[in-house]
Design a protein around this motif. Sequence first.
Motif, PDB file in Angstrom:
ATOM      1  N   LYS A 100       0.819  -1.212   0.026  1.00  0.00           N
ATOM      2  CA  LYS A 100       0.060  -0.032  -0.040  1.00  0.00           C
ATOM      3  C   LYS A 100       0.809   1.258   0.044  1.00  0.00           C
ATOM      4  O   LYS A 100       0.264   2.226  -0.577  1.00  0.00           O
ATOM      5  CB  LYS A 100      -1.031  -0.008   1.162  1.00  0.00           C
ATOM      6  CG  LYS A 100      -2.173  -0.912   1.063  1.00  0.00           C
ATOM      7  CD  LYS A 100      -3.426  -0.964   2.123  1.00  0.00           C
ATOM      8  CE  LYS A 100      -3.940   0.532   1.866  1.00  0.00           C
ATOM      9  NZ  LYS A 100      -4.849   0.572   3.092  1.00  0.00           N
TER      10      LYS A 100
ATOM     11  N   LYS B 165      -7.330   3.424   3.282  1.00  0.00           N
ATOM     12  CA  LYS B 165      -8.070   3.067   4.432  1.00  0.00           C
ATOM     13  C   LYS B 165      -7.236   1.859   4.965  1.00  0.00           C
ATOM     14  O   LYS B 165      -6.406   1.384   4.252  1.00  0.00           O
ATOM     15  CB  LYS B 165      -9.479   2.248   3.540  1.00  0.00           C
ATOM     16  CG  LYS B 165     -10.644   2.943   3.391  1.00  0.00           C
ATOM     17  CD  LYS B 165     -11.703   2.313   2.770  1.00  0.00           C
ATOM     18  CE  LYS B 165     -12.852   3.146   2.432  1.00  0.00           C
ATOM     19  NZ  LYS B 165     -13.784   2.366   1.724  1.00  0.00           N
TER      20      LYS B 165
ATOM     21  N   GLY C 246      -7.543  -2.593  -7.507  1.00  0.00           N
ATOM     22  CA  GLY C 246      -6.512  -2.524  -6.685  1.00  0.00           C
ATOM     23  C   GLY C 246      -5.347  -3.500  -6.819  1.00  0.00           C
ATOM     24  O   GLY C 246      -5.075  -3.789  -8.403  1.00  0.00           O
TER      25      GLY C 246
ATOM     26  N   ARG D 116      -9.496   0.152  -9.985  1.00  0.00           N
ATOM     27  CA  ARG D 116     -10.381  -0.110  -8.993  1.00  0.00           C
ATOM     28  C   ARG D 116     -10.393  -1.248  -8.518  1.00  0.00           C
ATOM     29  O   ARG D 116     -10.826  -1.582  -7.142  1.00  0.00           O
ATOM     30  CB  ARG D 116     -11.902   0.272  -9.559  1.00  0.00           C
ATOM     31  CG  ARG D 116     -12.217   1.713  -9.535  1.00  0.00           C
ATOM     32  CD  ARG D 116     -14.028   1.665  -9.948  1.00  0.00           C
ATOM     33  NE  ARG D 116     -14.247   3.280  -9.968  1.00  0.00           N
ATOM     34  CZ  ARG D 116     -14.923   3.630 -10.844  1.00  0.00           C
ATOM     35  NH1 ARG D 116     -15.558   3.038 -11.650  1.00  0.00           N
ATOM     36  NH2 ARG D 116     -15.357   4.902 -10.696  1.00  0.00           N
TER      37      ARG D 116
ATOM     38  N   GLU E 155     -10.864   9.012  -5.457  1.00  0.00           N
ATOM     39  CA  GLU E 155     -11.908   7.872  -4.936  1.00  0.00           C
ATOM     40  C   GLU E 155     -10.571   6.857  -4.762  1.00  0.00           C
ATOM     41  O   GLU E 155     -10.486   6.100  -3.855  1.00  0.00           O
ATOM     42  CB  GLU E 155     -12.467   7.374  -6.050  1.00  0.00           C
ATOM     43  CG  GLU E 155     -13.273   6.057  -5.537  1.00  0.00           C
ATOM     44  CD  GLU E 155     -13.952   5.192  -6.785  1.00  0.00           C
ATOM     45  OE1 GLU E 155     -14.714   4.350  -6.633  1.00  0.00           O
ATOM     46  OE2 GLU E 155     -13.805   5.668  -7.918  1.00  0.00           O
ATOM     47  N   LEU E 156      -9.522   6.811  -5.517  1.00  0.00           N
ATOM     48  CA  LEU E 156      -8.346   5.751  -5.319  1.00  0.00           C
ATOM     49  C   LEU E 156      -7.675   6.254  -4.043  1.00  0.00           C
ATOM     50  O   LEU E 156      -7.160   5.298  -3.222  1.00  0.00           O
ATOM     51  CB  LEU E 156      -7.477   5.761  -6.639  1.00  0.00           C
ATOM     52  CG  LEU E 156      -7.992   5.095  -7.812  1.00  0.00           C
ATOM     53  CD1 LEU E 156      -7.381   5.500  -8.997  1.00  0.00           C
ATOM     54  CD2 LEU E 156      -8.086   3.542  -7.511  1.00  0.00           C
TER      55      LEU E 156
ATOM     56  N   ASP F  63      -8.771   7.733  -1.419  1.00  0.00           N
ATOM     57  CA  ASP F  63      -9.399   7.495  -0.338  1.00  0.00           C
ATOM     58  C   ASP F  63      -9.649   5.847   0.085  1.00  0.00           C
ATOM     59  O   ASP F  63      -9.045   5.531   1.134  1.00  0.00           O
ATOM     60  CB  ASP F  63     -10.917   7.713  -0.483  1.00  0.00           C
ATOM     61  CG  ASP F  63     -11.224   9.226  -0.569  1.00  0.00           C
ATOM     62  OD1 ASP F  63     -10.301  10.019  -0.011  1.00  0.00           O
ATOM     63  OD2 ASP F  63     -12.173   9.873  -0.769  1.00  0.00           O
ATOM     64  N   GLU F  64      -9.312   4.972  -1.070  1.00  0.00           N
ATOM     65  CA  GLU F  64      -9.594   3.714  -1.014  1.00  0.00           C
ATOM     66  C   GLU F  64      -8.139   3.037  -0.459  1.00  0.00           C
ATOM     67  O   GLU F  64      -8.119   2.400   0.335  1.00  0.00           O
ATOM     68  CB  GLU F  64      -9.856   2.906  -2.288  1.00  0.00           C
ATOM     69  CG  GLU F  64     -10.380   1.582  -2.177  1.00  0.00           C
ATOM     70  CD  GLU F  64     -11.661   1.482  -1.431  1.00  0.00           C
ATOM     71  OE1 GLU F  64     -11.674   0.407  -0.844  1.00  0.00           O
ATOM     72  OE2 GLU F  64     -12.712   2.295  -1.628  1.00  0.00           O
TER      73      GLU F  64
END
Length: 835
Positions: free
Chosen positions: A716, A804, A764, A762, A797-798, A800-801
Amino acid sequence: MTRECALLLPRVFAALADPRQPGSDDTCLEKLLDWFRNLTAFDPTVKLLQDNPCLTEFITAVLALPEPSPSILSFTLRLAGILAASENRFQHLQQEKLLVRLFGRDGPLNSAVWEDASVRSGWVEGVHSMMHHQPALHFLCNGGGIDVIFALQGDPSLFVASAASQLLVHMLTLSVESETTKPLSTKDCDWPACAQMIIKHIEDSLQSSSPSHIEQSLKLLTSLFGNCHATWTEVLWLGISKQIESFLMEETVQAQHMLANLLLKMAWSPVFCDTEGSFWALVTSALEHLTPIQAGPLAVGILRLYKCPQDVRIQALTVLLQPMDCILRAASQPLEYAGLLDESVSDPITVESLLSSRSSCASLLCQTLAHLEELLSLIHLPVDLPYTSLLRSLMTILQFCNGFLSPASPLGSTISQILINCFRVQRSALDVLAALSERKGCDTLMGSLFDVLLAYLESPNTSPTVLKKTFQATSKWLVRLQELSCSNNQRQQTEKILKDVFLVLQKHLCSPCWEVRDSSLEFLTVLIECLRDQDEFRQSLLSSEVPRLTENLLEDPESYVRASAVTAVGHLAFITYFAPESPVIGNQYNKESTVAKLQEILSTDSEGFPRRAVISIFTKWLRQGCTGQLEDTEQFVSKVIQTVEHDLDWEVRLGGLELVEVFCSQTICQLGLPKCPYAPVSSAVTSSIHQNESLQIFCRAKLFSFLFQSLCDCDKPVGQRACDILLGLRGDFYPISTLKDSQGTGDSPVGHGIAWLQRTLRQGSLAQNFPTDGGNGVDFQNPESMMLALGTVDLEELHDELNKSSDHVEKSPQSLLQDILATVGTIEENEADCY
């Protein structure tokens, strides 16, 4: 609480209360308690208990068990304490008669399960959790619970004993601050009932003949004065101060070692630090009567205070410096130089006897040296230290330790025999020596100091850990030496010292011990970082064999050494290749060859440490503008990216992204895009040209394929960094006002390709290593396509994902409840949320 959790809760507590079920994981129970703490923190009403009757049913069921498991009973006690933390819920549980059955005399206190430390710990923690209001205080004091806490202060479990002491401090504070109607004073002191019980217990314990009871009360007082700075603490102190003072005079009392900590906590309290007279007189008495090892922590704590009577400060300084003063006096009789202390305030007999003993000499010196380092680390010292004499004493200790000093006095001979090859004293002395380099007043001892340091560097008896400390101290003093090199005399001295240092460094770079080679390279790197602008340093370095030997270590069999060699070679390049002036005559080093060697390490070394070091050095070079013109830099960055994007070490890939970020920032600055604060203001046409030029450079360097692919990296931090860089680039190329206009992709092949890219991203890490050859309609080397991707892909959006936490689903209360049910076996295996 969500509806799903409310539905699961009865099943969870029914399972926990069932003795036939296997015990739940303690970690899950801890998380469950944390959840209830959060649920109850902002809602003091009884709604939680009314909406979830399974909570009180669970407590009742556990109390009804003839032999509940210690783990579940401890959990129940702690849960009940959390629920009873608000007065409303406390009263509700009282009406149900649950609290008295849990925490009263008829509860676990008198059962066999009380023998288990986890139950006693749960009881104390449960009481502490509910102790937020007067009803809880009265419940405990009137029901005899306070006597249980007094007894638990001496519990065989140190954790339980400490928790009981903390609980008494909390109860005393709560009682005084919630039940006192008027401020307490020394003349009119009417303690509330609960406070009175605790204070009487403290006084009785202090006056008892039991050493353990005295220690328990001293611990309690230390915690109280350290955490509570209310004025009533002075009233409490005046009632017990005479008894505390008597402990200093009675050698039979075993608790003297705790007095220093108690007095230090009080000295830092605003209630006592401003008072005149009795308190500071007691501190002075403690400094005089406690042993040097007991008084040391008190002395250094006092010296850190800005508000402190001068006579107390002098006494504290005497305690701290006396061992160092004794060392100086032991080294020569009569004393050749000024000591650290005036003999009129110094009585060295006790310290001399400790230094003469093999069992206490090293301990006393290590403690003293640690305290001196602590003081020297402060930016503003509240006290003046005699730096020159202190440095002389440190040099003497180091010479005692390596046998290079023949003392004239009997005491000196004894100390030198004890300290010979004492590594821990050597390490501590070198730490203080390094810290002393930043203080003024030691310049006259430079020659002698470097004689000592070089003796350590040259000695075959110096252990690798002591050698590393010697390197650290030497580097700091070399920096200090350069600051002083103004006159010809000093310049000659500096040149000689540097020559000697590089001669010994050459030897260590060839050491058979890898730790020595490694710390030698680290030492060289630090020297270059600090001194590369100094002529004498550059000339001494380049006229030695050090650069050649350093480059040879790029092929060392030990990966740590190769990594340190990479870093050292990278820093050497600032002198050999990147210096603005011509290199020293005779410099045979070839820049292209070194770059090629580092690139080879980056692509072929089997260990991660050297590869990480290479990418770090390349980024450092780029940051400092050492990679040539923009075209050369573009080719350099492109080659590095293509190497690191397939590296198995995520830190190397992350380092590659840092390189990309620096390159993007520098390119945009050089071409003058408006965002750069240093760029000239340009017209819209010029800006557009520069924008296109930047995009073309980034596409040719294959930046975008690396960045977009990194978004799907299985590690990540890599994805997060790539996303941040892409968001930054979008901000550079798309003003906010034009971003919305770019969102549509249309039905063009490019648009279809961007839509595919968005869907892929999306997924990942499931989509890691997706193809970037343009086969899916996305040409990562096409500026137009990349401009459209930057404006269209939902990077927020990416972002934020990616940000997490990896266990954000598993952290949810619903998942936790499912885990507990899975653990006790009441739901099917495929329904369990395992992680």
